[in-house]
Write a protein that holds these residues in place. Sequence first.
Motif, PDB file in Angstrom:
ATOM      1  N   ALA A  55       0.756  -1.367  -0.160  1.00  0.00           N
ATOM      2  CA  ALA A  55      -0.071  -0.078   0.093  1.00  0.00           C
ATOM      3  C   ALA A  55       0.815   1.367  -0.066  1.00  0.00           C
ATOM      4  N   ALA A  56       2.037   1.230   0.678  1.00  0.00           N
ATOM      5  CA  ALA A  56       2.896   2.369   0.871  1.00  0.00           C
ATOM      6  C   ALA A  56       3.617   2.716  -0.401  1.00  0.00           C
ATOM      7  N   VAL A  57       3.895   1.489  -1.121  1.00  0.00           N
ATOM      8  CA  VAL A  57       4.653   1.693  -2.350  1.00  0.00           C
ATOM      9  C   VAL A  57       3.787   2.191  -3.270  1.00  0.00           C
ATOM     10  N   SER A  58       2.371   1.872  -3.460  1.00  0.00           N
ATOM     11  CA  SER A  58       1.704   2.094  -4.282  1.00  0.00           C
ATOM     12  C   SER A  58       1.295   3.743  -4.381  1.00  0.00           C
ATOM     13  N   GLN A  59       1.204   4.131  -3.113  1.00  0.00           N
ATOM     14  CA  GLN A  59       0.869   5.411  -3.014  1.00  0.00           C
ATOM     15  C   GLN A  59       2.519   6.467  -3.417  1.00  0.00           C
ATOM     16  N   ALA A  60       3.426   6.025  -3.414  1.00  0.00           N
ATOM     17  CA  ALA A  60       4.506   6.483  -3.638  1.00  0.00           C
ATOM     18  C   ALA A  60       4.754   6.846  -5.137  1.00  0.00           C
ATOM     19  N   PRO A  61       5.321   7.916  -5.526  1.00  0.00           N
ATOM     20  CA  PRO A  61       5.426   8.450  -6.921  1.00  0.00           C
ATOM     21  C   PRO A  61       6.490   7.670  -7.685  1.00  0.00           C
ATOM     22  N   ASP A  62       6.353   7.285  -8.844  1.00  0.00           N
ATOM     23  CA  ASP A  62       7.077   6.589  -9.527  1.00  0.00           C
ATOM     24  C   ASP A  62       8.783   7.072  -9.665  1.00  0.00           C
ATOM     25  N   THR A  63       8.653   8.453  -9.805  1.00  0.00           N
ATOM     26  CA  THR A  63       9.942   9.086  -9.882  1.00  0.00           C
ATOM     27  C   THR A  63       9.938  10.182  -9.027  1.00  0.00           C
ATOM     28  N   ASP A  64      11.148  10.654  -8.472  1.00  0.00           N
ATOM     29  CA  ASP A  64      11.537  11.697  -7.895  1.00  0.00           C
ATOM     30  C   ASP A  64      11.996  13.067  -9.020  1.00  0.00           C
ATOM     31  N   ALA A  65      10.778  13.665  -8.991  1.00  0.00           N
ATOM     32  CA  ALA A  65      10.666  15.033 -10.084  1.00  0.00           C
ATOM     33  C   ALA A  65      11.956  15.834  -9.872  1.00  0.00           C
ATOM     34  N   ARG A  66      12.025  16.203  -8.561  1.00  0.00           N
ATOM     35  CA  ARG A  66      13.065  17.241  -7.992  1.00  0.00           C
ATOM     36  C   ARG A  66      14.283  16.727  -8.278  1.00  0.00           C
ATOM     37  N   ARG A  67      14.594  15.548  -8.097  1.00  0.00           N
ATOM     38  CA  ARG A  67      15.972  14.609  -8.328  1.00  0.00           C
ATOM     39  C   ARG A  67      16.365  14.660  -9.907  1.00  0.00           C
ATOM     40  N   ILE A  68      15.097  14.460 -10.708  1.00  0.00           N
ATOM     41  CA  ILE A  68      15.425  14.397 -12.098  1.00  0.00           C
ATOM     42  C   ILE A  68      15.964  15.948 -12.498  1.00  0.00           C
ATOM     43  N   ALA A  69      14.915  16.842 -12.157  1.00  0.00           N
ATOM     44  CA  ALA A  69      15.255  18.354 -12.462  1.00  0.00           C
ATOM     45  C   ALA A  69      16.738  18.731 -12.084  1.00  0.00           C
ATOM     46  N   ASP A  70      17.065  18.273 -10.803  1.00  0.00           N
ATOM     47  CA  ASP A  70      18.485  18.657 -10.722  1.00  0.00           C
ATOM     48  C   ASP A  70      19.433  18.027 -11.510  1.00  0.00           C
ATOM     49  N   LEU A  71      19.368  16.829 -11.809  1.00  0.00           N
ATOM     50  CA  LEU A  71      20.246  16.088 -12.467  1.00  0.00           C
ATOM     51  C   LEU A  71      20.269  16.692 -14.035  1.00  0.00           C
ATOM     52  N   LYS A  72      19.176  17.096 -14.398  1.00  0.00           N
ATOM     53  CA  LYS A  72      18.995  17.877 -15.963  1.00  0.00           C
ATOM     54  C   LYS A  72      19.727  19.112 -15.673  1.00  0.00           C
ATOM     55  N   SER A  73      19.784  19.888 -14.737  1.00  0.00           N
ATOM     56  CA  SER A  73      20.106  21.026 -14.513  1.00  0.00           C
ATOM     57  C   SER A  73      22.017  20.914 -14.454  1.00  0.00           C
ATOM     58  N   ALA A  74      22.363  19.748 -13.430  1.00  0.00           N
ATOM     59  CA  ALA A  74      23.716  19.708 -13.434  1.00  0.00           C
ATOM     60  C   ALA A  74      24.448  19.286 -14.890  1.00  0.00           C
ATOM     61  N   ILE A  75      23.645  18.482 -15.491  1.00  0.00           N
ATOM     62  CA  ILE A  75      24.273  17.950 -16.789  1.00  0.00           C
ATOM     63  C   ILE A  75      24.332  19.178 -17.749  1.00  0.00           C
ATOM     64  N   SER A  76      23.245  19.700 -18.084  1.00  0.00           N
ATOM     65  CA  SER A  76      23.254  21.169 -18.937  1.00  0.00           C
ATOM     66  C   SER A  76      24.185  22.349 -18.659  1.00  0.00           C
ATOM     67  N   GLU A  77      24.459  22.210 -17.257  1.00  0.00           N
ATOM     68  CA  GLU A  77      25.587  23.194 -16.701  1.00  0.00           C
ATOM     69  C   GLU A  77      26.990  22.694 -16.780  1.00  0.00           C
ATOM     70  N   GLY A  78      27.016  21.517 -17.214  1.00  0.00           N
ATOM     71  CA  GLY A  78      28.417  20.828 -16.840  1.00  0.00           C
ATOM     72  C   GLY A  78      28.917  20.426 -15.577  1.00  0.00           C
ATOM     73  N   ARG A  79      28.194  20.425 -14.809  1.00  0.00           N
ATOM     74  CA  ARG A  79      28.363  20.525 -13.033  1.00  0.00           C
ATOM     75  C   ARG A  79      28.266  18.844 -12.831  1.00  0.00           C
ATOM     76  N   TYR A  80      27.686  17.942 -13.700  1.00  0.00           N
ATOM     77  CA  TYR A  80      27.462  16.484 -13.286  1.00  0.00           C
ATOM     78  C   TYR A  80      28.945  16.051 -13.656  1.00  0.00           C
ATOM     79  N   SER A  81      29.436  15.200 -12.762  1.00  0.00           N
ATOM     80  CA  SER A  81      30.576  14.232 -13.168  1.00  0.00           C
ATOM     81  C   SER A  81      30.473  12.754 -12.884  1.00  0.00           C
ATOM     82  N   VAL A  82      30.835  12.050 -13.727  1.00  0.00           N
ATOM     83  CA  VAL A  82      30.820  10.566 -13.684  1.00  0.00           C
ATOM     84  C   VAL A  82      32.105   9.939 -12.761  1.00  0.00           C
ATOM     85  N   ASN A  83      31.661   9.263 -11.570  1.00  0.00           N
ATOM     86  CA  ASN A  83      32.754   8.892 -10.885  1.00  0.00           C
ATOM     87  C   ASN A  83      32.932   7.229 -11.409  1.00  0.00           C
ATOM     88  N   PRO A  84      33.801   6.875 -12.327  1.00  0.00           N
ATOM     89  CA  PRO A  84      33.905   5.417 -12.549  1.00  0.00           C
ATOM     90  C   PRO A  84      34.043   4.329 -11.359  1.00  0.00           C
TER      91      PRO A  84
END
Length: 101
Positions: A55-84
Amino acid sequence: MTPKIDAIGVPASALPTAPGKSSAASPPASSLQASPPQDSVQLTAGARLIQSAQAAVSQAPDTDARRIADLKSAISEGRYSVNPERIASGLMRSQLELASP
């Protein structure tokens, strides 16, 4: 001659009786009606826990919209770095978890 037997679903009171036998020996059809069966289910504590988790899982959103927006912003601004090393470590850890009994 033998009578054909095809009275499935017909109340006993509507069926013909054998010669010399009276239908008075059998109780009336109204007294033979059974009450509907009562089904019941008892869940174990583990099943109740799973049910509340579902029941708790079914009420939770499928994605974290804020996290996705932050990642998109970091990628577009060049602040996102991959740590292999971090990625490799996570892959190894998940493989070890899957391989352990």
